[in-house]
Scaffold this motif. Structure first.
Motif: not given
Length: 215
Positions: A14-17, A34-35, A49-50, A64-69
């Motif tokens: 869900a997060f990846f989407a 990131v990949r 992942a972290a 912000p998307n990378v930081l969110y992940m």
């Protein structure tokens, strides 16, 4: 265990989407770390992942998307201090990211109530106040999300317990009363969404008893 793994994988998917959409549906990020972080999220491997996403910094520190992940991974690893800090960076870059405010608040609340922490009561109180403020910011962005009211109610309740404990260094009956009243208001807001929720009805009764029995 199998169901737990499935649940983590579902969360990651869900997060990846979400992340893919935020990145304008790009199929691959240009940064290999990131990949790898995205793949680890899909696998429910939050530690991996972290690790990968941290290696993508500081190069991707303005994304912000990378930081969110990264914050999402840290949160699910139980690294609440790191998660709160990372989501703080997300909302600095993207002030309309209500989900980031939610996770920042939840991580902060978790920090405040950790029993094995050496934080002072004053520090715990400030963390809980910060959590309620962040939930309020998330609610301002999405006022129909019931989980925001429920989690803010929990933060207010925790604040009431903290400052309403007789003998505590930061004991404050007035502040505790106010916190319980705000918790009750949020629980009642939840019941306006779904009046059949027995769990929330019980929480209203408990918060009322706590408030009415303050010394």
């Amino acid at each position: 265990m199998k169901n737990a793994k499935l649940g983590l994988a579902t969360l990651a998917m869900a997060f990846f989407a979400f992340s893919a959409n935020a990145q304008q549906k790009e199929t691959e990020h240009s940064n290999p770390n990131v990949r790898l972080g995205q793949k680890a999220l899909l696998d429910g491997d939050f530690k991996g992942a972290a690790t990968h996403l941290e290696k993508a910094l500081p190069k991707e520190g303005s994304d912000p998307n990378v930081l969110y992940m990264l914050g999402y991974s840290q949160f699910h690893n139980g690294d609440f201090k790191k998660a709160a800090d990372t989501f703080g960076k997300v909302v600095t870059l993207d002030a309309k990211n209500g989900t980031a405010y939610y996770y920042k608040a939840k991580a902060t609340n978790n920090l405040a109530v950790q029993v094995d922490s050496k934080l002072s009561n004053a520090n715990r109180e400030q963390l809980l106040k910060t959590a309620t403020e962040d939930y309020s910011k998330a609610i301002a962005l999405n006022s129909s999300d019931s989980k925001l009211y429920q989690n803010r109610a929990i933060a207010y309740r925790d604040l009431g317990i903290l400052v309403g404990t007789t003998g505590a260094a930061n004991y404050n009956k007035a502040a505790a009363t106010d916190a319980y009243n705000k918790a009750i208001a949020d629980y009642e807001k939840l019941l306006s969404f779904d009046s059949s929720r027995k769990d929330i009805q019980k929480e209203v009764k408990k918060a009322t008893v706590y408030r009415d029995n303050l010394k």
